[in-house]
Write a protein that holds these residues in place. Sequence first.
Motif, PDB file in Angstrom:
ATOM      1  N   THR A 188       0.832  -1.210   0.000  1.00  0.00           N
ATOM      2  CA  THR A 188       0.000   0.000   0.000  1.00  0.00           C
ATOM      3  C   THR A 188       0.863   1.256   0.000  1.00  0.00           C
ATOM      4  O   THR A 188       0.587   2.212  -0.739  1.00  0.00           O
TER       5      THR A 188
ATOM      6  N   ASP B 112      -6.066  -1.020  -4.637  1.00  0.00           N
ATOM      7  CA  ASP B 112      -5.492  -1.812  -3.551  1.00  0.00           C
ATOM      8  C   ASP B 112      -6.434  -2.956  -3.152  1.00  0.00           C
ATOM      9  O   ASP B 112      -7.640  -2.888  -3.410  1.00  0.00           O
ATOM     10  N   GLU B 113      -5.884  -3.970  -2.521  1.00  0.00           N
ATOM     11  CA  GLU B 113      -6.648  -5.127  -2.018  1.00  0.00           C
ATOM     12  C   GLU B 113      -7.478  -5.781  -3.132  1.00  0.00           C
ATOM     13  O   GLU B 113      -8.616  -6.214  -2.913  1.00  0.00           O
TER      14      GLU B 113
END
Length: 373
Positions: A32, A151-152
């Motif tokens: 991140t 992200d993720e």
Amino acid sequence: MRDRVRVALARIKSGRPAKSLLMVGLRGVGKTVLLDRMREDAEAAGLHTIRIEAPETRSLPAILAPQLRQALHRLSQIERAKALAQRALRALAGFATALKVKYGDIEVGLDFDPERGLADNGDLEHDLQVLLVVAGKAAKAAETALAIFADELQYVGEEDLGALITALHRTAQEGLPVVLVGAGLPQLAGQTGRAKSYAERLFDFPAISQLDANAARTAIVKPIRDQGADITDEAVDRIIEVTRRYPYFLQEWGKHAWDAAGSSPITLDDVEKASATAIAALDESFFRVRFDRLTGLERKYLRAMAELGAGPHRSGDIAAQLDRNVTSLGPTRAQLIAKGMIWSPNFGETAFTVPMFDEYLRRIMSGDDWRSR
Ligand SMILES: Nc1ncnc2c1ncn2[C@@H]1O[C@H](COP(=O)(O)OP(=O)(O)OP(=O)(O)O)[C@@H](O)[C@H]1O
Ligand SMILES: [Mg+2]
């Protein structure tokens, strides 16, 4: 890594093709942080960026639409891109309206009326393609590029992920400056391949892992020296050993060693004290938030893995620990993968996505009776 992305983004901005990029790595390795730095680099280089994070509970169109809207607004302020950006906002209106039926969680302000037939089929795969193509045309007219930082990504469902890949494939085919820079747990690589078999040609999957010894040393020593203090070499060595150079752990140990030390330099003895408090803190936060989300059987499955060590482990060995067969544990294993707790480095193998989670489980589910609890 940052330089590599900088080059790719410069290429795409100047109208040349560049591969999208999905960074994969375990929890706490710095994905991140890296993603956000890259985004800053991209903004500094004059690209238009979008930043999304996939939560487990919301759909991709729902998280993408509001961010895309903002980017299109910014593009519409550029005179030569204005008309196309406004058309893209119409596409977004059609997209959001048509998909609202299936994706009830889409909430986005609409600035223009939809244009009939433009991204309003109600089929995500089709509509997202059209939407990203018109958005890409607007970016091209503005002589910039649209970079999506996500992200993720391992939490995006297969269908939504497939639609995103198809849309990126289409913009690449049309030579439009749209690029995805994503991050996720290691299972992301396999998930993209299952969603679309050609994903591996469209993306690079750089692996983010522990820091090397020099970087780990700097991560500890620099913040301390910046404060006008110091740390002994043996103390640094010990931190590097216990954290195994995982960025998140390095940061925790650095903080706790700082707090444990009465004076400069920080010594080995301070680090030993810090280890106890750092582990206790991690147990109550980093590890605990993940443990709390697990069902009883999921905990047992992970505990069985932990019994075997850090891993990876073979499914048969894990099942044997529980006196069960592999098939009956299949659903539990699948849920754990979906929750981002484990992944499969190779067929029939299972590994933790959270570094040192095995040690945590042996601490918190100690005693011999974990199998029967
Ligand atoms: N290169 C680095 N050097 C030192 N510390 C770092 C580095 N990269 C990240 N960190 C620290 O490690 C911690 C974890 O980083 P980050 O949140 O980016 O990990 P992540 O890979 O996104 O983890 P997760 O999968 O849990 O989201 C952060 O608090 C960050 O400050
Ligand atoms: Mg992260």
